[in-house]
Scaffold this motif. Structure first.
Motif, mmCIF file in Angstrom:
data_model
loop_
_atom_site.group_PDB
_atom_site.id
_atom_site.type_symbol
_atom_site.label_atom_id
_atom_site.label_comp_id
_atom_site.label_asym_id
_atom_site.label_seq_id
_atom_site.Cartn_x
_atom_site.Cartn_y
_atom_site.Cartn_z
ATOM 1 N N HIS A 1 0.858 -1.196 0.000
ATOM 2 C CA HIS A 1 0.000 0.000 0.000
ATOM 3 C C HIS A 1 0.884 1.233 0.000
ATOM 4 O O HIS A 1 1.927 1.256 0.644
ATOM 5 C CB HIS A 1 -0.897 0.006 1.241
ATOM 6 N N GLU A 2 0.481 2.256 -0.741
ATOM 7 C CA GLU A 2 1.184 3.540 -0.729
ATOM 8 C C GLU A 2 0.183 4.667 -0.924
ATOM 9 O O GLU A 2 -0.890 4.467 -1.508
ATOM 10 C CB GLU A 2 2.223 3.634 -1.853
ATOM 11 N N CYS A 3 0.541 5.861 -0.446
ATOM 12 C CA CYS A 3 -0.141 7.075 -0.856
ATOM 13 C C CYS A 3 0.772 7.691 -1.917
ATOM 14 O O CYS A 3 1.036 7.059 -2.943
ATOM 15 C CB CYS A 3 -0.380 7.996 0.333
ATOM 16 N N LEU A 4 1.272 8.897 -1.724
ATOM 17 C CA LEU A 4 2.332 9.441 -2.581
ATOM 18 C C LEU A 4 3.567 9.539 -1.700
ATOM 19 O O LEU A 4 3.735 10.503 -0.944
ATOM 20 C CB LEU A 4 1.943 10.808 -3.145
ATOM 21 N N PRO A 5 4.442 8.542 -1.744
ATOM 22 C CA PRO A 5 5.576 8.515 -0.820
ATOM 23 C C PRO A 5 6.619 9.575 -1.150
ATOM 24 O O PRO A 5 6.813 9.942 -2.317
ATOM 25 C CB PRO A 5 6.148 7.103 -1.010
ATOM 26 N N VAL A 6 7.306 10.039 -0.124
ATOM 27 C CA VAL A 6 8.375 11.021 -0.312
ATOM 28 C C VAL A 6 9.466 10.447 -1.213
ATOM 29 O O VAL A 6 10.115 11.187 -1.963
ATOM 30 C CB VAL A 6 8.928 11.453 1.060
ATOM 31 N N SER A 7 9.675 9.141 -1.170
ATOM 32 C CA SER A 7 10.697 8.532 -2.037
ATOM 33 C C SER A 7 10.409 8.783 -3.515
ATOM 34 O O SER A 7 11.338 8.923 -4.318
ATOM 35 C CB SER A 7 10.803 7.032 -1.768
ATOM 36 N N PHE A 8 9.136 8.851 -3.905
ATOM 37 C CA PHE A 8 8.784 9.174 -5.288
ATOM 38 C C PHE A 8 9.252 10.590 -5.635
ATOM 39 O O PHE A 8 9.784 10.834 -6.721
ATOM 40 C CB PHE A 8 7.272 9.073 -5.501
ATOM 41 N N LEU A 9 9.022 11.524 -4.710
ATOM 42 C CA LEU A 9 9.422 12.906 -4.951
ATOM 43 C C LEU A 9 10.942 13.011 -5.062
ATOM 44 O O LEU A 9 11.471 13.694 -5.954
ATOM 45 C CB LEU A 9 8.924 13.812 -3.829
ATOM 46 N N GLU A 10 11.645 12.332 -4.161
ATOM 47 C CA GLU A 10 13.107 12.386 -4.163
ATOM 48 C C GLU A 10 13.677 11.768 -5.435
ATOM 49 O O GLU A 10 14.606 12.316 -6.049
ATOM 50 C CB GLU A 10 13.649 11.664 -2.934
ATOM 51 N N ALA A 11 13.130 10.633 -5.841
ATOM 52 C CA ALA A 11 13.633 9.978 -7.050
ATOM 53 C C ALA A 11 13.332 10.817 -8.292
ATOM 54 O O ALA A 11 14.186 10.978 -9.171
ATOM 55 C CB ALA A 11 13.018 8.589 -7.186
ATOM 56 N N ALA A 12 12.118 11.356 -8.369
ATOM 57 C CA ALA A 12 11.760 12.190 -9.517
ATOM 58 C C ALA A 12 12.641 13.428 -9.581
ATOM 59 O O ALA A 12 13.028 13.874 -10.671
ATOM 60 C CB ALA A 12 10.289 12.580 -9.440
ATOM 61 N N ALA A 13 12.973 13.997 -8.425
ATOM 62 C CA ALA A 13 13.844 15.174 -8.409
ATOM 63 C C ALA A 13 15.203 14.886 -9.020
ATOM 64 O O ALA A 13 15.873 15.787 -9.540
ATOM 65 C CB ALA A 13 14.007 15.680 -6.969
ATOM 66 N N HIS A 14 15.617 13.618 -8.979
ATOM 67 C CA HIS A 14 16.895 13.201 -9.563
ATOM 68 C C HIS A 14 16.729 12.589 -10.955
ATOM 69 O O HIS A 14 17.667 11.987 -11.486
ATOM 70 C CB HIS A 14 17.594 12.200 -8.649
ATOM 71 N N GLY A 15 15.533 12.714 -11.537
ATOM 72 C CA GLY A 15 15.338 12.234 -12.902
ATOM 73 C C GLY A 15 15.173 10.737 -13.039
ATOM 74 O O GLY A 15 15.401 10.188 -14.120
ATOM 75 N N CYS A 16 14.742 10.056 -11.968
ATOM 76 C CA CYS A 16 14.494 8.608 -12.043
ATOM 77 C C CYS A 16 13.083 8.357 -12.567
ATOM 78 O O CYS A 16 12.141 9.050 -12.182
ATOM 79 C CB CYS A 16 14.609 7.954 -10.671
#
Length: 350
Positions: free
Chosen positions: A264-279
């Motif tokens: 289960h997830e909502c919008l995890p901070v890890s998504f934001l961090e990875a997207a900020a690095h172009g993942c």
């Protein structure tokens, strides 16, 4: 108020978001306090990044009303509704109270993850949570950290009006990400059962020519040890343990794809961090379209197909940069702190 503050052995996404927001607002000259359950080695009161952080033993939750009165804040902001939200509201009636829903869970959501939580969580859901829901309805304002949970939040708490959008922040690195020349994918999070890291480890065996990095560790030392014994010999899998700061940033900068395998997830901070690095994202969850727009939405659990699809023809690169542009426009820390200050000032004027 939050259930954790990043540090002192607590490294969850809500704790990370709470610390970033609090320090950002403190940096604008406001007096900011945080009240959280005690972490490992945490003193009763500490000042961190300009924020006065108060902690209490988890068993002392019912007696924290005095602490909220002593702080005498103008605004009491809950990062995810908790027992503290209700106690602050009951103890400080003349102040403004607001809530940001970080990860609202319905009964159906809990049915999927309940087995990963201790008995005390089930008792909390049964006996304490109804009062917390009532406190949310009494709040002066309710927000969501992701747009896709607005309707869910409204229905779960019985709100009379739709909650607003108040995103979580992320630091955007300067310059273009310098990606590894070799295909590299990563996992960022706890190695607990709820996160299903075994699925990520199995992918490493399917893609022997791809570098896999799993950053994190399990809460249970015995489980952590078993996982490392079972998968430590996979030649293209690295298990560096928990990473923070420059080490985490370096891993994300090198990585092509972030793989999320959680139940289960909502919008995890890890998504934001990875997207900020172009993942690019590979996940069975699609919060605010992060997987479908910025990677591959493995709705059917088709991780191997999705990873192959992203790697083929470097599809991951364009999708990763699309995600970076999005978080830069919506979740960049200065913008988010500006929005929080705007909300606080608007509530006080009202």
């Amino acid at each position: 108020m939050a259930t954790e503050y990043f540090g002192w052995g607590r490294y969850g996404g809500i704790g990370k978001a709470t610390r970033e927001i609090a320090s950002g607002v403190a940096g604008r000259g406001f007096e900011v306090h945080a009240v959280v359950p005690r972490g490992r080695g945490q003193r009763r009161v500490e000042v961190v990044d300009g924020v006065t952080v108060h902690c209490h033993p988890i068993h002392a939750y019912p007696f924290t009303g005095r602490l909220y009165r002593e702080i005498e804040a103008d605004i009491y902001h809950s990062e995810e509704p908790s027992w503290g939200s209700r106690l602050a509201m009951d103890s400080v009636g003349g102040a403004t109270h607001m809530v940001t829903a970080q990860n609202p869970r319905t009964a159906d959501d809990w049915s999927r993850v309940r087995r990963y939580y201790p008995l005390r969580r089930r008792l909390y859901n049964r006996f304490i949570q109804p009062g917390v829901y009532a406190a949310v309805r009494r709040s002066d304002a309710v927000f969501c950290q992701a747009r896709f949970i607005a309707c869910k939040t409204s229905e779960l708490y019985g709100l009379k009006s739709a909650p607003g959008f108040l995103p979580n922040p992320v630091e955007i690195p300067q310059g273009e990400p310098r990606k590894s020349a070799a295909a590299t994918v990563c996992f960022l999070g706890r190695l607990d059962g709820e996160k299903r890291p075994e699925t990520f480890f199995s992918l490493a065996e399917v893609f022997p020519d791809v570098r896999f990095i799993a950053a994190g560790r399990a809460h249970d030392p015995a489980r952590d040890r078993r996982l490392r014994e079972r998968y430590g010999g996979v030649p293209n899998l690295e298990l560096p343990g928990f990473l923070t700061g420059d080490d985490k940033a370096g891993m994300l900068e090198e990585s092509w794809v972030l793989v999320n395998t959680s139940v289960h997830e909502c919008l995890p901070v890890s998504f934001l961090e990875a997207a900020a690095h172009g993942c690019a994202m590979l996940s069975p969850h699609d919060p605010d379209g992060f997987a479908s727009r910025f990677g591959y939405h493995a709705a059917a659990g088709d991780y191997a197909y999705g990873l192959g699809w992203l790697l083929e023809g470097d599809r991951w690169r364009e999708r990763g940069m699309r995600g970076r542009r999005y978080v830069s426009a919506v979740h960049e820390k200065k913008r988010v702190v500006d929005r929080h200050v705007e909300v606080y000032e608007g509530l006080l004027r009202r």
